[in-house]
Write a protein that holds these residues in place. Structure first.
Motif, short mmCIF file in Angstrom:
data_model
loop_
_atom_site.label_atom_id
_atom_site.label_comp_id
_atom_site.label_asym_id
_atom_site.label_seq_id
_atom_site.Cartn_x
_atom_site.Cartn_y
_atom_site.Cartn_z
N ASP A 1 0.84 -1.21 0.00
CA ASP A 1 0.00 0.00 0.00
C ASP A 1 0.87 1.26 0.00
OD1 ASP A 1 -2.29 -1.50 -0.03
OD2 ASP A 1 -2.65 -1.35 2.13
N GLU A 2 1.98 1.19 0.73
CA GLU A 2 2.88 2.35 0.80
C GLU A 2 3.67 2.54 -0.48
OE1 GLU A 2 6.53 4.04 3.66
OE2 GLU A 2 5.48 2.16 4.15
N HIS A 3 3.93 1.43 -1.19
CA HIS A 3 4.74 1.48 -2.41
C HIS A 3 3.97 0.80 -3.55
CE1 HIS A 3 8.02 2.78 0.17
NE2 HIS A 3 7.85 1.71 0.91
N PRO A 4 3.03 1.49 -4.16
CA PRO A 4 2.15 0.87 -5.16
C PRO A 4 2.88 0.40 -6.42
CG PRO A 4 1.81 3.25 -5.07
CD PRO A 4 2.68 2.90 -3.91
N ASP A 5 4.10 0.87 -6.66
CA ASP A 5 4.84 0.43 -7.85
C ASP A 5 5.69 -0.81 -7.57
OD1 ASP A 5 3.86 2.49 -9.46
OD2 ASP A 5 5.39 3.88 -8.73
N LEU A 6 5.58 -1.34 -6.36
CA LEU A 6 6.34 -2.54 -6.00
C LEU A 6 5.46 -3.78 -6.19
CD1 LEU A 6 8.84 -3.94 -4.72
CD2 LEU A 6 7.77 -3.54 -2.49
N ARG A 7 6.03 -4.80 -6.81
CA ARG A 7 5.34 -6.08 -6.97
C ARG A 7 6.17 -7.15 -6.28
NH1 ARG A 7 5.23 -10.13 -11.17
NH2 ARG A 7 6.72 -8.90 -12.39
N VAL A 8 5.51 -7.99 -5.50
CA VAL A 8 6.21 -9.02 -4.71
C VAL A 8 5.66 -10.39 -5.07
CG1 VAL A 8 6.68 -9.91 -2.39
CG2 VAL A 8 6.70 -7.44 -2.81
N SER A 9 6.55 -11.35 -5.27
CA SER A 9 6.18 -12.75 -5.47
C SER A 9 6.72 -13.56 -4.30
CB SER A 9 6.77 -13.30 -6.77
OG SER A 9 6.24 -12.62 -7.89
N LEU A 10 5.85 -14.38 -3.68
CA LEU A 10 6.23 -15.20 -2.54
C LEU A 10 6.33 -16.66 -2.96
CD1 LEU A 10 3.87 -13.65 0.17
CD2 LEU A 10 6.30 -13.18 -0.17
N SER A 11 7.32 -17.34 -2.39
CA SER A 11 7.51 -18.76 -2.66
C SER A 11 7.85 -19.46 -1.34
CB SER A 11 8.65 -18.97 -3.67
OG SER A 11 8.92 -20.33 -3.86
N GLU A 12 7.14 -20.54 -1.05
CA GLU A 12 7.39 -21.28 0.20
C GLU A 12 8.41 -22.39 -0.07
OE1 GLU A 12 4.76 -24.19 2.95
OE2 GLU A 12 3.92 -22.17 2.66
#
Length: 301
Positions: free
Chosen positions: A116-127
């Motif tokens: 929300d603070e950095h709308p241009d950031l995209r994060v991918s999570l992997s377990e």
């Protein structure tokens, strides 16, 4: 001129042992990875892959190119991170690998606020298991990894990675209500030698730590049931199928029917560590997420 994206694909083939594995890790099709490697072969004029059976392995030239190109890719990554830091923007794509309880209890709770603070950031999570996470970060296929280290059970962190302690997590012995140990203030390994355990599979770090808890007893834990998921451990304890050693981080509310009893001698404690490549130290996305995780860890997430 060597095609740098193609070099990244070749490195992924070396890491994962196949074009299909490299494609899955990079988010490409196998055909796209093959085309990139073929383009790199045309540029260098030497064969980079050799066919073995139905698969491929890197040729001597391919291994040399990957090893010699590692410093080049790290230098470019460091240059890019420095430029982004000067620009002061937290943007782009950040790939995070982590273990299940940190995903539930640490990363997921803070990630929404970061995005929300950095709308241009995209994060991918992997377990992933911790040693897989370290390998992915070390090879450039994840940007940030969160791993855990139990007591003296080792996990090797290569020199080109930076490790930051995020928090410390304690595990409790979970037993059914009505169990003889349920009213105890604390338990130690000699109290547990005759119990049937619900545990993670052999070879996992959590299983290694459970085995280490029995050092000095002359016994190994008696494993009644195996499951990767701690939520499943809690359900089986609730059903009276055994006892379990369950970390507090990311642990679901116990509810009725089961009790968490602290353990001592030793206290089962793990260190939660974030790792990133040294060349990414100036990366604003890495810095923003790492700062948020450390803050959350200090406050108990």
């Amino acid at each position: 001129m060597i095609d740098l994206p193609a070099l990244v694909s070749l490195r992924a083939v070396a890491t994962h042992g196949s074009v299909v594995g490299a494609a899955e890790a990079l988010g490409f099709t196998p055909s796209a990875v093959s085309q990139q490697v073929k383009r790199l072969e045309r540029q260098t004029g030497v064969p980079l892959l050799e066919r073995v059976g139905r698969g491929v392995v890197l040729s001597q030239h391919g291994r040399h190119l990957v090893e010699a190109g590692a410093g080049l890719l790290a230098g470019l990554e460091e240059l890019e991170a420095g430029l982004h830091r000067q620009a002061g923007t937290v943007a782009g794509h950040l790939r995070i690998a982590t273990f299940s309880t940190a995903l539930r209890g640490l990363i997921a709770p803070v990630l929404r606020g970061i995005l929300d603070e950095h709308p241009d950031l995209r994060v991918s999570l992997s377990e992933r298991e911790p040693w897989e996470t370290v390998a992915l970060v070390a090879s450039g296929q994840s940007d940030l990894g969160v791993v855990h280290r139990w007591g003296d059970v080792p996990i090797e962190v290569p020199e080109h990675l930076v490790a930051t302690v995020v928090t410390h997590d304690v595990a409790d012995v979970v037993v059914p209500v009505g169990h003889p140990l349920a009213e105890r203030r604390e338990v130690s390994p000699p109290d547990l030698v005759d119990e049937g355990w619900i545990a993670t599979p052999e070879g996992t770090i959590c299983r290694q730590w459970l085995n280490r808890m029995y050092d000095g007893t002359g016994r190994l834990p008696r494993i009644a049931h195996r499951s990767m998921e701690f939520d499943s451990h809690l359900a089986m304890v609730r059903a009276g199928l055994g006892i379990a050693l369950v970390p507090r981080l990311g642990r679901a509310p116990l509810g009725d029917g089961i009790v968490a009893v602290p353990a001592h001698s030793p206290v089962p404690t793990r260190e939660v560590i974030a790792v990133h490549r040294r060349s990414m130290s100036d990366s604003p996305p890495v810095g923003a997420v790492l700062a948020a995780l450390v803050t959350a860890g200090a406050s108990g997430a």
